[in-house]
Design an enzyme around this catalytic site. Structure first.
Site, PDB file in Angstrom:
ATOM      1  N   ARG A 240      43.332  -8.266  39.342  1.00 35.38           N
ATOM      2  CA  ARG A 240      43.209  -7.083  40.191  1.00 35.38           C
ATOM      3  C   ARG A 240      44.421  -6.205  39.944  1.00 35.38           C
ATOM      4  O   ARG A 240      45.551  -6.705  39.789  1.00 35.38           O
ATOM      5  CB  ARG A 240      43.169  -7.471  41.673  1.00 35.38           C
ATOM      6  CG  ARG A 240      41.845  -8.046  42.162  1.00 35.38           C
ATOM      7  CD  ARG A 240      40.700  -7.015  42.163  1.00 35.38           C
ATOM      8  NE  ARG A 240      39.460  -7.548  42.699  1.00 35.38           N
ATOM      9  CZ  ARG A 240      38.502  -8.098  41.963  1.00 35.38           C
ATOM     10  NH1 ARG A 240      38.627  -8.186  40.657  1.00 35.38           N
ATOM     11  NH2 ARG A 240      37.381  -8.539  42.541  1.00 35.38           N
ATOM     12  N   GLU A 269      41.155   2.195  40.714  1.00 33.69           N
ATOM     13  CA  GLU A 269      39.999   2.295  39.823  1.00 33.69           C
ATOM     14  C   GLU A 269      38.767   2.719  40.624  1.00 33.69           C
ATOM     15  O   GLU A 269      38.682   2.407  41.811  1.00 33.69           O
ATOM     16  CB  GLU A 269      39.748   0.963  39.102  1.00 33.69           C
ATOM     17  CG  GLU A 269      39.405  -0.200  40.037  1.00 33.69           C
ATOM     18  CD  GLU A 269      39.145  -1.502  39.299  1.00 33.69           C
ATOM     19  OE1 GLU A 269      40.046  -2.000  38.604  1.00 33.69           O
ATOM     20  OE2 GLU A 269      38.013  -2.019  39.421  1.00 33.69           O
ATOM     21  N   HIS A 288      37.273  -2.441  33.768  1.00 31.22           N
ATOM     22  CA  HIS A 288      36.846  -3.551  34.639  1.00 31.22           C
ATOM     23  C   HIS A 288      35.529  -4.184  34.160  1.00 31.22           C
ATOM     24  O   HIS A 288      34.506  -4.122  34.852  1.00 31.22           O
ATOM     25  CB  HIS A 288      36.714  -3.092  36.094  1.00 31.22           C
ATOM     26  CG  HIS A 288      36.751  -4.238  37.076  1.00 31.22           C
ATOM     27  ND1 HIS A 288      37.294  -4.145  38.325  1.00 31.22           N
ATOM     28  CD2 HIS A 288      36.318  -5.520  36.978  1.00 31.22           C
ATOM     29  CE1 HIS A 288      37.177  -5.301  38.967  1.00 31.22           C
ATOM     30  NE2 HIS A 288      36.580  -6.164  38.146  1.00 31.22           N
TER      31      HIS A 288
HETATM   32  C1  8YV Z   1      32.930  -8.255  38.974  1.00 34.41           C
HETATM   33  C2  8YV Z   1      35.279  -9.152  39.421  1.00 34.41           C
HETATM   34  O1  8YV Z   1      32.310  -7.493  38.029  1.00 34.41           O
HETATM   35  O2  8YV Z   1      34.053 -10.967  40.286  1.00 34.41           O
HETATM   36  C3  8YV Z   1      35.059 -10.282  40.341  1.00 34.41           C
HETATM   37  O3  8YV Z   1      35.953 -10.518  41.174  1.00 34.41           O
HETATM   38  O4  8YV Z   1      36.307  -8.607  39.415  1.00 34.41           O
HETATM   39  C4  8YV Z   1      34.291  -8.597  38.464  1.00 34.41           C
HETATM   40  O5  8YV Z   1      34.239  -9.416  37.364  1.00 34.41           O
HETATM   41  C5  8YV Z   1      32.896  -7.475  40.238  1.00 34.41           C
HETATM   42  O6  8YV Z   1      33.778  -7.916  41.204  1.00 34.41           O
HETATM   43  C6  8YV Z   1      31.484  -7.459  40.784  1.00 34.41           C
HETATM   44  O7  8YV Z   1      31.441  -7.214  42.138  1.00 34.41           O
END
Ligand code: 8YV
Length: 322
Positions: A240, A269, A288
């Protein structure tokens, strides 16, 4: 008569996932993949027994407090749950789940891509070819750094961190890590444990960030800690954006205090990331896409459905986080 629980799905999910969901639930889908604001989310939630959101929908305490009482669960389509106030959910009696494990391989692939892209100057090279700026070749042209045999530091040796370590071993990298606690011998293998972030940063060539965003990790990679890394060091982040102090990283990259960065996640983002990153040639930037593979997105959806099925059958869901 239809007495299936109603699930509000906030984003367009893979077809196979939406199909399976429709077999088990009354699914309120979002075929146009519209990004719902809080008010719209709450309006739609009035008809729902559960919500299946992505990290793009935010559930701070104030939003959770306004959820209709019929909403029993938030079954996230994500492993990260920093977009949900877990304490507020517990207080309101809303069950929260995530989708661990199934995205570890895909995210570790992106971590390796970022390491390679940053080390071998992939953004710069691609731009040169695409923009017809490639005029010559010389032994000094586009010389980068090698990751093979280097020391990889993993900040947060959870599921994704451990898979990334495995992939990096294929590049003969030696693995160092920092966690709140050391892993047991079976999971740690030959990885070297550092009991402080500072100790880790001063011992490595490449940093890969895998810890979740939380109050404890916000801005963790700041100016003082970046100063502990050596000039050839590379920073990679697939976790993150909040774990990085952007001003500090941009200054370090600009001044040559570290060599390069590979980023897939950002503060602000998608459209309000630190503008400094865009201007720097020594940044390899992705939008992302850590879990963005067909296989993983299906698996994430199925995992969220399994959690919902458990909840509405009165069982404990496998991936409960609150
Ligand atoms: C996802 C992510 O695409 O799963 C996670 O925490 O950061 C990503 O890989 C995204 O969060 C989907 O909601």
């Amino acid at each position: 008569m239809n007495d299936k629980p109603v699930v509000l799905v906030t984003r367009k999910l893979p077809e196979a996932v939406e199909q399976r969901l429709a077999e088990k639930f009354t699914a309120l889908l979002n075929p146009d993949d519209k990004l719902y604001g809080t008010e719209e989310l709450l309006r739609l939630a009035a008809q729902a027994d559960a919500i299946l959101p992505c990290h793009t929908e935010k559930f701070p305490a104030a939003t959770i407090a306004r959820l209709p009482d019929r909403v029993k669960a938030i079954a996230n389509f994500s492993v990260g749950v920093d977009h949900v106030d877990l304490e507020a959910a517990t207080e309101k009696g809303v069950i929260v789940t995530n989708t661990p494990d199934v995205l570890s391989d895909a995210t570790a692939e992106i971590a390796m891509l970022l390491m390679l892209g940053a080390a071998r100057r992939a953004s710069e090279g691609e731009r040169i070819v695409r923009n017809q700026l490639w005029k010559d070749w010389s032994p000094a042209f586009m010389v980068g750094r090698q990751i093979t045999g280097k020391r990889l530091g993993i900040l947060g040796m959870g599921r994704v961190g451990q898979v990334t370590a495995g992939r990096a071993r294929g590049f003969d990298m030696t693995i160092h890590y920092h966690n709140r606690r050391p892993l047991d011998a079976e999971h740690a293998g030959d990885a070297v444990y550092h009991d402080s972030v500072e100790g880790l940063l001063s011992a490595i060539d490449v940093l890969s960030i895998h810890c979740p965003a939380s109050d404890a990790t916000r801005g963790l990679l700041n100016r003082d800690r970046l100063a502990l890394m050596h000039r050839d060091a590379i920073v990679v982040n697939t976790s993150r954006g909040g774990v990085i102090d952007d001003d500090a990283l941009v200054v370090a990259l600009k001044s040559g205090a570290i060599a390069a960065a590979g980023l897939d996640v950002y503060n602000g983002e998608p459209d309000a990331i630190h503008p400094g990153y865009r201007e720097l040639d020594n940044c390899f930037l992705l939008p992302h896409i850590g879990s963005a593979t067909v296989e993983t997105r299906d698996a994430m959806g199925f995992r969220a459905i399994d959690n919902l099925v458990a909840i509405f059958s009165g069982r404990e869901p496998g991936d409960r986080v609150a």
